[in-house]
Design an enzyme around this catalytic site. Structure first.
Site, PDB file in Angstrom:
ATOM      1  N   ILE A  15       0.807  -1.220   0.000  1.00 37.54           N
ATOM      2  CA  ILE A  15       0.000   0.000   0.000  1.00 37.54           C
ATOM      3  C   ILE A  15       0.840   1.270   0.000  1.00 37.54           C
ATOM      4  O   ILE A  15       0.307   2.379  -0.049  1.00 37.54           O
ATOM      5  CB  ILE A  15      -0.976   0.028   1.194  1.00 37.54           C
ATOM      6  CG1 ILE A  15      -0.216  -0.112   2.522  1.00 37.54           C
ATOM      7  CG2 ILE A  15      -2.028  -1.062   1.060  1.00 37.54           C
ATOM      8  CD1 ILE A  15      -1.120  -0.006   3.750  1.00 37.54           C
ATOM      9  N   GLY A  16       2.167   1.135   0.047  1.00 42.38           N
ATOM     10  CA  GLY A  16       2.993   2.333   0.030  1.00 42.38           C
ATOM     11  C   GLY A  16       4.472   1.989   0.001  1.00 42.38           C
ATOM     12  O   GLY A  16       4.868   0.866   0.308  1.00 42.38           O
ATOM     13  N   GLY A  18       8.570   4.227   0.197  1.00 38.79           N
ATOM     14  CA  GLY A  18       9.295   5.489   0.263  1.00 38.79           C
ATOM     15  C   GLY A  18      10.708   5.253   0.733  1.00 38.79           C
ATOM     16  O   GLY A  18      11.162   4.104   0.845  1.00 38.79           O
ATOM     17  N   MET A  20      11.958   5.439   3.571  1.00 36.95           N
ATOM     18  CA  MET A  20      12.085   4.765   4.857  1.00 36.95           C
ATOM     19  C   MET A  20      11.471   3.375   4.846  1.00 36.95           C
ATOM     20  O   MET A  20      11.264   2.775   5.899  1.00 36.95           O
ATOM     21  CB  MET A  20      11.446   5.606   5.961  1.00 36.95           C
ATOM     22  CG  MET A  20      12.171   6.917   6.221  1.00 36.95           C
ATOM     23  SD  MET A  20      13.907   6.691   6.652  1.00 36.95           S
ATOM     24  CE  MET A  20      13.741   5.878   8.230  1.00 36.95           C
ATOM     25  N   LYS A  38       5.337  -2.127   8.086  1.00 40.45           N
ATOM     26  CA  LYS A  38       6.355  -1.339   7.401  1.00 40.45           C
ATOM     27  C   LYS A  38       7.693  -2.041   7.540  1.00 40.45           C
ATOM     28  O   LYS A  38       8.213  -2.212   8.656  1.00 40.45           O
ATOM     29  CB  LYS A  38       6.444   0.071   7.993  1.00 40.45           C
ATOM     30  CG  LYS A  38       7.457   0.952   7.263  1.00 40.45           C
ATOM     31  CD  LYS A  38       7.194   2.409   7.510  1.00 40.45           C
ATOM     32  CE  LYS A  38       7.971   3.286   6.530  1.00 40.45           C
ATOM     33  NZ  LYS A  38       7.553   4.678   6.556  1.00 40.45           N
ATOM     34  N   ASP A 132      11.531  14.403  10.717  1.00 41.56           N
ATOM     35  CA  ASP A 132      11.152  14.204   9.308  1.00 41.56           C
ATOM     36  C   ASP A 132       9.675  14.513   9.111  1.00 41.56           C
ATOM     37  O   ASP A 132       8.952  13.766   8.465  1.00 41.56           O
ATOM     38  CB  ASP A 132      11.468  12.770   8.876  1.00 41.56           C
ATOM     39  CG  ASP A 132      11.472  12.601   7.349  1.00 41.56           C
ATOM     40  OD1 ASP A 132      11.575  13.618   6.636  1.00 41.56           O
ATOM     41  OD2 ASP A 132      11.356  11.454   6.876  1.00 41.56           O
TER      42      ASP A 132
END
Length: 388
Positions: A15-16, A18, A20, A38, A132
């Protein structure tokens, strides 16, 4: 990864992704609920010091319990040594995704900034900096709640300008002191939130450019006046620009102070804007009542803001002017000038402010060829500081 089971989490879909890590929707087969998993970048798993730092930061962040901070369920590593975080799965979109559809109105932007400031203050009180803060790290639920993601991961990953993989999305929101590699504190997160709020109101970031060009802009350039990019009241623009002061001492001292300055802009609304939801049709009478409420709220805000300026800011200007006169403190003179500008946007005709202005500023005559040159100044002891 799709279809695999890691610990007791069955991975359903990506779903994502990046700088990180990569995020998956997964099903917790023990508690029978969907979560977000994650997986952190490979270098964190291979570097023992980075792994130790990550586990420390992530476990500290997991202890945070606040409605505007993403809930962390677990911190673990897979059988093959990949580090991952199990987090609450929210129905909504990131602020980055929302900004793709354009800027927000003042009420929406301030509401979200207040929520983010609330979450940051709670973390700062626990001794945790974010480092961040950016639109991609803020989730907006369908109920309109802001949830800050990835607390502590920037420190855990040792994010710097020279680290490979540090993205423009991170660089563009770095404070000047963070960009220089200096020690940072809560005021660095205040700066980053100021950049986010500027972008919410203007629809574009205050410091343009790619890679190192944006860093140069952060260190050397003043952002274009917010009022010139969007219909933002001067008083609100002054608050945002104060958060973006190059010198941390001229920013709000904390997320709580930033929140307090913004809170007078909180206008009661019938309901929060929900991403992707339909707006109900409001009858004419209800719309009229809402308009009257808005006018009343604006009048209340003007009155409350004026009282706050007279109670807090004007006495502080008077104190700084007195100390400057007795000790010749140039830093205090600049602080007095900044506060006077802020007060002038709210109570320009106040007798005390009118009396203090001649002590805050000193007129200088200059001649230029050709005529019409713009005059700039900066504190004597800030050799590398920006011209104003």
């Amino acid at each position: 990864m799709i279809g695999k089971t890691v610990a007791h989490y069955r991975i359903l879909e990506q779903i994502g992704a990046g700088g990180m890590g990569v995020v998956y929707r997964a099903h917790d087969e023990r508690l029978e609920r969907d979560v977000a998993l994650k997986f952190l970048p490979t270098h964190l798993s291979l570097d023992e010091e980075a792994k130790r730092r990550f586990l420390h930061e992530a476990r500290s962040a997991s202890a945070l319990d606040h409605p505007n901070i993403c809930t962390i369920h677990a911190v673990d590593e897979s059988a093959d040594g990949q580090l991952f975080i199990a987090m609450a799965l929210y129905d909504g979109e990131t602020l980055f995704e929302r900004l793709r559809r354009g800027r927000l109105d003042v009420g929406q932007a301030v509401d979200l900034a207040l929520q983010i400031a609330d979450g940051l203050q709670a973390a700062h009180a626990a001794g945790i900096l974010h480092r961040d803060v950016k639109p991609a790290n803020v989730m907006i639920t369908r109920e309109g709640l802001a949830k800050i993601l990835d607390f502590g991961l920037a420190k855990a990953a040792n994010v710097t300008l020279t680290q490979s993989g540090t993205t423009l999305g991170t660089l563009a929101y770095m404070s000047p002191e963070q960009a220089r590699g200096a020690t940072v504190d809560a005021r660095s997160d205040v700066w980053s939130l100021g950049v986010v709020l500027y972008e919410l109101l203007a629809g574009q970031r205050p410091f343009p450019g790619e890679t190192m060009a944006v860093v140069h802009s952060i260190l050397e350039d003043e952002p274009p006046p917010l009022a010139s990019r969007a219909r933002v009241p001067a008083e609100l623009a002054a608050i945002v620009h104060r958060a973006l002061a190059k010198d941390p001492d001229r920013r709000f001292a904390s997320a709580a102070a930033f929140h307090d300055a913004l809170s007078v802009w909180r206008v009661p609304v019938a309901a929060r804007a929900v991403p992707g939801a339909r707006r109900p049709v409001i009858p004419a009478l209800a719309a009229t009542l809402l308009a009257l409420l808005a006018v009343s709220a604006w009048q209340w805000w003007r009155s409350a803001r004026a009282k706050a300026v007279r109670r807090d800011i004007l006495p502080e200007i008077e104190r700084l002017v007195g100390e400057t006169s007795s000790a010749g403190d140039g830093a205090n003179a600049w602080k007095a000038f900044d506060l006077a500008l802020e007060a002038d946007a709210v109570v320009p005709d106040d007798p005390l402010l009118v009396r203090l202005w001649p002590q805050v500023v000193h007129e200088l005559a200059h001649h230029s060829e050709p005529p019409g040159a713009r005059g700039l100044a900066r504190p004597y002891d800030e050799v590398a500081g920006p011209w104003r």
